[in-house]
Motif scaffolding. Sequence first.
Motif, short mmCIF file in Angstrom:
data_model
loop_
_atom_site.label_atom_id
_atom_site.label_comp_id
_atom_site.label_asym_id
_atom_site.label_seq_id
_atom_site.Cartn_x
_atom_site.Cartn_y
_atom_site.Cartn_z
N MET A 1 0.84 -1.20 0.00
CA MET A 1 0.00 0.00 0.00
C MET A 1 0.88 1.25 0.00
O MET A 1 1.93 1.25 0.60
N ASN A 2 0.43 2.28 -0.69
CA ASN A 2 1.19 3.53 -0.70
C ASN A 2 0.70 4.45 0.40
O ASN A 2 -0.11 4.09 1.24
N ALA A 3 1.22 5.67 0.40
CA ALA A 3 0.92 6.61 1.48
C ALA A 3 -0.57 6.95 1.55
O ALA A 3 -1.08 7.28 2.60
N SER A 4 -1.27 6.85 0.43
CA SER A 4 -2.69 7.21 0.43
C SER A 4 -3.58 6.03 0.78
O SER A 4 -4.80 6.16 0.81
N MET A 188 13.31 7.88 -6.15
CA MET A 188 11.98 8.38 -5.77
C MET A 188 11.27 9.04 -6.95
O MET A 188 10.05 9.00 -7.05
N MET A 189 12.05 9.63 -7.86
CA MET A 189 11.45 10.25 -9.05
C MET A 189 10.85 9.21 -9.99
O MET A 189 9.94 9.51 -10.76
N THR A 197 5.09 12.07 1.90
CA THR A 197 5.50 11.73 3.27
C THR A 197 6.90 11.13 3.29
O THR A 197 7.75 11.51 4.08
N THR A 198 7.12 10.17 2.39
CA THR A 198 8.45 9.53 2.31
C THR A 198 9.51 10.54 1.93
O THR A 198 10.61 10.55 2.50
N LYS A 199 9.21 11.40 0.96
CA LYS A 199 10.18 12.42 0.55
C LYS A 199 10.50 13.37 1.70
O LYS A 199 11.66 13.76 1.89
N PHE A 200 9.48 13.74 2.45
CA PHE A 200 9.68 14.65 3.58
C PHE A 200 10.54 13.99 4.66
O PHE A 200 11.47 14.60 5.20
#
Length: 317
Positions: A1-4, A188-189, A197-200
């Motif tokens: 599952m992803n962040a959403s 990540m790109m 969230t992961t990028k932050f």
Amino acid sequence: MNASGRETTNSVSHFILLGFPSSPEMQLLFFGLFSVTYTLTLMGNAAIACAVWWDRRLHTPMYILLGNFSFLEMCYVSTTVPNMLANFLSTSKSISFVGCFMQFYFFFSFGCDEGFYLCIMAFDRYLAICRPLHYPRIMTKELYTGLIIFGWSCGFILFLTPVVLISQLPYCGPNTINHFICDPVPLMMLSCSEDTTTKFIYSTFNAILMTGTFLFVLCSYALVILTVLRMPSAASKRKAFSTCASHLAVVVLFFAPLMVIYVIPGLGHPAKTQKFVTLFYSVVTPLCNPLIYSLRNKEMKAALKKIFRTAEDTHRI
């Protein structure tokens, strides 16, 4: 599952590392150049590590830490350079999904350990120069052994979180990384979801880790320089400045490119700039470190000469 919260599938089994696109002749030239660089890096750092191991006069905290740092440099360059050399001779330039994240984990873990080792070495110099009378009592064998274990293990513990988070992002294609290593930013790109969230978390992690270690080193050497300036003897000043200059040169070579690429990513560095800056701190800096530490240190030069003389005598026999 992803962040959403949506379930995602990962259709990417491998990545393509573009490296430095050029003609086959240039690829062979790059292979030769970086092969020599890699060999010299291993030989230089191995010489320092062996000198510390064999010469009892170097069995002091400063040199033991330096020997460990040199061995760490050998591990650091070996996580990326052999694969880069293989890609110069390859037409596919592919790396498996697992292999990519393994490289990411070990390269940045060893890099993180280097940052901590520079902090430990700065702390050692601070105690030796600013607290000379208390130095033997504080820097005991138990303390520097604990610091060595901390320096080797901390990066591997800390980098588990960003590696796991980024590896769990969905990758649906394309799978081409415009880099010569599996760097987290281009990885990540390539993700097919915008996981802010992961990028932050990753950006915050880098900013705190690199800025914190860098400031610790700067503050330590600032105190050292203030103490040295107050020394009455010119000879003592010269010796202390010589040691600190070597350490500070390594600190600048290590931290400056890292801060530009990973702590200030908002500058929007072109892919070519990212590759050349990464090449500098991952290949050039480990090559320079043995030269910086050995050329400015009489004890280290004497130990290295002794090792080379012994090796020559053994070869003649």
